[in-house]
Design an enzyme around this catalytic site. Structure first.
Site, PDB file in Angstrom:
ATOM      1  N   GLY A   1      38.470  -4.293  21.543  1.00 27.15           N
ATOM      2  CA  GLY A   1      39.616  -5.191  21.440  1.00 27.15           C
ATOM      3  C   GLY A   1      40.666  -4.622  20.509  1.00 27.15           C
TER       4      GLY A   1
ATOM      5  CD  GLU B   1      34.815   4.777  11.263  1.00 29.63           C
ATOM      6  OE1 GLU B   1      34.554   5.457  10.267  1.00 29.63           O
ATOM      7  OE2 GLU B   1      33.938   4.353  12.044  1.00 29.63           O
TER       8      GLU B   1
ATOM      9  N   GLY C   1      41.138  -7.271  27.017  1.00 27.25           N
ATOM     10  CA  GLY C   1      41.452  -5.926  26.507  1.00 27.25           C
ATOM     11  C   GLY C   1      40.248  -5.161  26.002  1.00 27.25           C
TER      12      GLY C   1
ATOM     13  CE  LYS D   1      32.600   3.072  22.630  1.00 22.36           C
ATOM     14  NZ  LYS D   1      32.591   1.702  23.125  1.00 22.36           N
TER      15      LYS D   1
ATOM     16  CD  GLU E   1      37.224   2.673  27.617  1.00 21.42           C
ATOM     17  OE1 GLU E   1      37.999   3.628  27.619  1.00 21.42           O
ATOM     18  OE2 GLU E   1      37.027   1.987  26.595  1.00 21.42           O
TER      19      GLU E   1
ATOM     20  CB  ALA F   1      48.194   5.177   2.192  1.00 20.41           C
TER      21      ALA F   1
ATOM     22  N   GLY G   1      34.320   0.266  17.651  1.00 17.64           N
ATOM     23  CA  GLY G   1      35.546  -0.497  17.371  1.00 17.64           C
ATOM     24  C   GLY G   1      35.823  -0.556  15.889  1.00 17.64           C
TER      25      GLY G   1
ATOM     26  CG  ASP H   1      32.749   3.213  26.379  1.00 19.66           C
ATOM     27  OD1 ASP H   1      33.756   3.881  26.080  1.00 19.66           O
ATOM     28  OD2 ASP H   1      32.260   2.352  25.606  1.00 19.66           O
TER      29      ASP H   1
ATOM     30  CE  LYS I   1      36.185   4.668  24.315  1.00 20.18           C
ATOM     31  NZ  LYS I   1      36.059   3.258  24.117  1.00 20.18           N
TER      32      LYS I   1
HETATM   33  P1  NDP Z   1      45.743   1.070  27.368  1.00 18.97           P
HETATM   34  O1  NDP Z   1      45.592   1.438  28.807  1.00 18.97           O
HETATM   35  O2  NDP Z   1      45.952  -0.349  27.007  1.00 18.97           O
HETATM   36  O3  NDP Z   1      46.966   1.900  26.740  1.00 18.97           O
HETATM   37  C1  NDP Z   1      47.204   3.235  27.053  1.00 18.97           C
HETATM   38  C2  NDP Z   1      48.594   3.623  26.542  1.00 18.97           C
HETATM   39  O4  NDP Z   1      48.779   5.012  26.802  1.00 18.97           O
HETATM   40  C3  NDP Z   1      49.737   2.869  27.214  1.00 18.97           C
HETATM   41  O5  NDP Z   1      50.727   2.534  26.277  1.00 18.97           O
HETATM   42  C4  NDP Z   1      50.295   3.904  28.216  1.00 18.97           C
HETATM   43  O6  NDP Z   1      51.680   3.786  28.422  1.00 18.97           O
HETATM   44  C5  NDP Z   1      50.043   5.174  27.462  1.00 18.97           C
HETATM   45  N1  NDP Z   1      49.959   6.340  28.381  1.00 18.97           N
HETATM   46  C6  NDP Z   1      49.118   6.497  29.418  1.00 18.97           C
HETATM   47  N2  NDP Z   1      49.358   7.691  30.006  1.00 18.97           N
HETATM   48  C7  NDP Z   1      50.372   8.264  29.326  1.00 18.97           C
HETATM   49  C8  NDP Z   1      51.094   9.481  29.457  1.00 18.97           C
HETATM   50  N3  NDP Z   1      50.805  10.349  30.420  1.00 18.97           N
HETATM   51  N4  NDP Z   1      52.110   9.736  28.604  1.00 18.97           N
HETATM   52  C9  NDP Z   1      52.408   8.859  27.600  1.00 18.97           C
HETATM   53  N5  NDP Z   1      51.755   7.681  27.416  1.00 18.97           N
HETATM   54  C10 NDP Z   1      50.760   7.399  28.269  1.00 18.97           C
HETATM   55  O7  NDP Z   1      44.457   1.674  26.628  1.00 18.97           O
HETATM   56  P2  NDP Z   1      43.741   1.120  25.306  1.00 18.97           P
HETATM   57  O8  NDP Z   1      44.741   0.880  24.257  1.00 18.97           O
HETATM   58  O9  NDP Z   1      42.777   0.050  25.676  1.00 18.97           O
HETATM   59  O10 NDP Z   1      42.837   2.382  24.939  1.00 18.97           O
HETATM   60  C11 NDP Z   1      43.381   3.522  24.336  1.00 18.97           C
HETATM   61  C12 NDP Z   1      42.268   4.442  23.868  1.00 18.97           C
HETATM   62  O11 NDP Z   1      41.498   3.737  22.888  1.00 18.97           O
HETATM   63  C13 NDP Z   1      41.273   4.864  24.947  1.00 18.97           C
HETATM   64  O12 NDP Z   1      40.813   6.168  24.648  1.00 18.97           O
HETATM   65  C14 NDP Z   1      40.141   3.880  24.784  1.00 18.97           C
HETATM   66  O13 NDP Z   1      38.905   4.397  25.239  1.00 18.97           O
HETATM   67  C15 NDP Z   1      40.130   3.731  23.274  1.00 18.97           C
HETATM   68  N6  NDP Z   1      39.528   2.517  22.773  1.00 18.97           N
HETATM   69  C16 NDP Z   1      39.890   1.310  23.302  1.00 18.97           C
HETATM   70  C17 NDP Z   1      39.359   0.156  22.822  1.00 18.97           C
HETATM   71  C18 NDP Z   1      39.698  -1.179  23.373  1.00 18.97           C
HETATM   72  O14 NDP Z   1      39.043  -2.156  22.974  1.00 18.97           O
HETATM   73  N7  NDP Z   1      40.679  -1.293  24.246  1.00 18.97           N
HETATM   74  C19 NDP Z   1      38.373   0.186  21.721  1.00 18.97           C
HETATM   75  C20 NDP Z   1      38.083   1.522  21.217  1.00 18.97           C
HETATM   76  C21 NDP Z   1      38.649   2.628  21.745  1.00 18.97           C
HETATM   77  P3  NDP Z   1      52.330   2.489  29.126  1.00 18.97           P
HETATM   78  O15 NDP Z   1      52.122   1.374  28.148  1.00 18.97           O
HETATM   79  O16 NDP Z   1      53.762   2.832  29.290  1.00 18.97           O
HETATM   80  O17 NDP Z   1      51.582   2.312  30.405  1.00 18.97           O
HETATM   81  N1  HSE Z   2      35.621  -0.332  26.556  1.00 23.22           N
HETATM   82  C1  HSE Z   2      35.033  -0.198  25.261  1.00 23.22           C
HETATM   83  C2  HSE Z   2      33.999  -1.290  25.058  1.00 23.22           C
HETATM   84  C3  HSE Z   2      36.097  -0.298  24.209  1.00 23.22           C
HETATM   85  O1  HSE Z   2      33.977  -2.257  25.830  1.00 23.22           O
HETATM   86  O2  HSE Z   2      33.193  -1.181  24.143  1.00 23.22           O
HETATM   87  C4  HSE Z   2      35.588  -0.013  22.830  1.00 23.22           C
HETATM   88  O3  HSE Z   2      35.269   1.340  22.686  1.00 23.22           O
END
Ligand code: NDP
Ligand code: HSE
Length: 442
Positions: free
Chosen positions: A311, A129, A187, A205, A190, A33, A134, A201, A105
């Site tokens: 993931g 990105e 993990g 995308k 969604e 960076a 992913g 989903d 997304k």
């Molecule tokens: P998770 O449900 O695992 O995590 C969500 C996080 O957001 C948690 O830490 C939760 O807090 C926090 N959160 C939820 N609501 C609030 C709020 N109101 N205020 C503050 N914090 C909040 O989701 P993912 O990590 O799986 O996904 C996150 C994003 O990434 C989504 O948009 C998903 O579509 C996207 N994504 C996910 C992928 C995957 O493989 N999982 C791949 C690509 C994109 P707490 O921990 O306290 O509950």
């Molecule tokens: N739920 C999504 C999937 C996460 O299974 O592809 C990655 O965007």
């Protein structure tokens, strides 16, 4: 070297991965960076949940204002998910002068215009990105690497959960429910897995890719989608017998006069659907939670992007790449230059799904009695649909006649013509509805 202070909004599956890369590999990140990227704040919903050991509890809060009001924080990473809360948070973060990285997304597909407008108004960047594919850098490939091309088509396996489920059902005979439960455990899914399995989903995308690849301003609701929930082991077996694999595909095809100028408009067909692919084609070979996107450009020809599509660490890899681009000042220039969701029309309109040509796989459950096959063939002929092959396995002889699967592969037909035959079949006394059909992508 002045560090770039970053806040993580959400520390679940993806957020924890981002924290781990930033906190466990500071030298690598600083070198790439040009300055350190420092995790200054982590916002979560439930402060009592365990977080990765590397995250100091002193920076964890439930109060987004601690980020909004901190002038030292220049970038916020939104990895919360969902639409309503995330939309408000992202708009507030941009208004507070933070660049935003998001993996969301759903937010971009539904509110891309509002979010990108806010970014432009506040002179802040939105980098995304991780929102598609992913860990695969498909957004970067379309925005930079293929910038010289008019994209003509793209086909993607864009949902890791669905691909994981279909792989389990095809290769190991795993039940749909058990494969989905495993995808959730790993993990991939969604928070609401219905969005994965009903095709939403992948359609989110596809809406993002359509915006970058074609500049098409297509309302999300206009993208037709079918999911995988109804896919039956029987169809997987028949597909195998015919030499095909069933995959959930997101597809975009530009129909334009080859002699048209660069702003020559055209019609764009967009859909998400289970599709039968020949076993040996590259997309048919994509297994488990891997994603792949096949892109055809007018100069480059065919290109293929492949990698882990869901993931923790693959997604975190894409998020951190955006952070590095922001720290180095590249993401801001890309954001400005792309002018995504700016509302400017380039004349590309949506092609109605009914007009899209395709071959089809059809499974009818029919009474095993004289005249049924002839009736089915007559209905297809009336709709100008030509049969390419038929399978009906021998059943057990019974005086009442049995209900047996009748499998038909068609030659290319207009989708509208084909779907109207389905309605007609399902009204026949000799057919047990609903009949099952999938496009065939040769
Ligand atoms: P998770 O449900 O695992 O995590 C969500 C996080 O957001 C948690 O830490 C939760 O807090 C926090 N959160 C939820 N609501 C609030 C709020 N109101 N205020 C503050 N914090 C909040 O989701 P993912 O990590 O799986 O996904 C996150 C994003 O990434 C989504 O948009 C998903 O579509 C996207 N994504 C996910 C992928 C995957 O493989 N999982 C791949 C690509 C994109 P707490 O921990 O306290 O509950
Ligand atoms: N739920 C999504 C999937 C996460 O299974 O592809 C990655 O965007």
């Amino acid at each position: 070297m002045e560090p770039l202070d970053v806040a993580l909004i959400g520390c679940g599956t993806v957020g924890s991965g981002v924290a781990q890369i930033l906190l466990e590999h500071p030298e690598r990140i600083t070198a790439r960076a040009g300055r350190p990227i420092r995790l200054a704040r982590v916002v979560v919903k439930d402060p009592t949940k365990p977080r990765p050991n590397c995250v100091p509890s002193s920076i964890v809060t439930t109060d987004l204002r601690k980020v909004l009001d901190d002038p030292a924080i220049h970038v916020a990473v939104e990895v919360v998910g969902g639409v309503d809360w995330a939309r408000r948070a992202v708009l507030d973060l941009l208004a507070a002068g933070k660049d935003v990285v998001t993996a969301n997304k759903a937010l971009l597909a539904l509110h891309g215009a509002e979010v990108f407008d806010a970014g432009r108004r506040h002179k802040k960047a939105v980098a995304f990105e991780a929102s598609v594919g992913g860990g695969i850098p498909i957004i970067g490939a379309l925005s930079h690497g293929l910038a010289a091309n008019q994209i003509l088509s793209l086909q993607g396996i864009l949902n890791g959960t669905c691909n994981f489920i279909l792989t389990g059902m095809t290769e190991n005979g795993t039940s749909y429910a058990a494969a989905l439960a495993e995808a959730q455990k790993r993990g991939y899914a969604e928070a609401n897995p219905t969005l994965d399995v009903d095709g939403t989903d992948a359609a989110h995308k596809l809406a993002i890719l359509a915006q970058i690849a074609f500049g098409a301003n297509v309302p999300f609701s206009a993208i037709t989608r079918r999911g995988i929930a109804g896919i039956h082991q029987n169809d997987i077996r028949y597909a195998k017998e015919l030499g095909y694999t069933i995959k959930l595909l997101a597809e975009a095809w530009l129909d334009r006069d080859p002699k048209a100028t660069d702003n020559g408009g055209g019609q764009l067909a967009l859909h998400v659907s289970p599709v039968m692919l020949r076993h040996l084609t590259p997309l048919a070979q994509v297994r488990d939670a891997y994603n792949a996107v096949f892109v055809l450009g007018d100069a480059v020809g065919s290109t293929l992007y492949y990698g882990r599509g869901a993931g923790q660490m693959p997604t975190a890899s894409a998020v951190v790449a955006d952070l590095i681009d922001l720290a180095a000042g590249r993401a801001q220039r890309t954001f400005e230059a792309l002018r995504l969701w700016s509302g400017k029309s380039n004349g590309i309109t949506l092609k109605p799904t009914s007009e899209v040509p395709s071959r089809f796989y059809l499974r009818l459950m029919v009474e095993d009695k004289p005249g049924v096959l002839a009736e089915v063939a007559r209905i297809l002929a009336n709709h100008e649909i030509s049969i390419s092959s038929v399978i009906q396995h021998e059943g057990v002889e019974s005086p009442e006649g049995d209900i047996v699967p009748l499998i038909i592969m068609t030659h290319t037909a207009r989708t509208g013509n084909f779907t109207s035959t389905i309605a007609e079949f399902d009204r026949l006394e000799s057919v047990t509805a609903p009949s099952v059909y999938y496009p065939v992508g040769d």
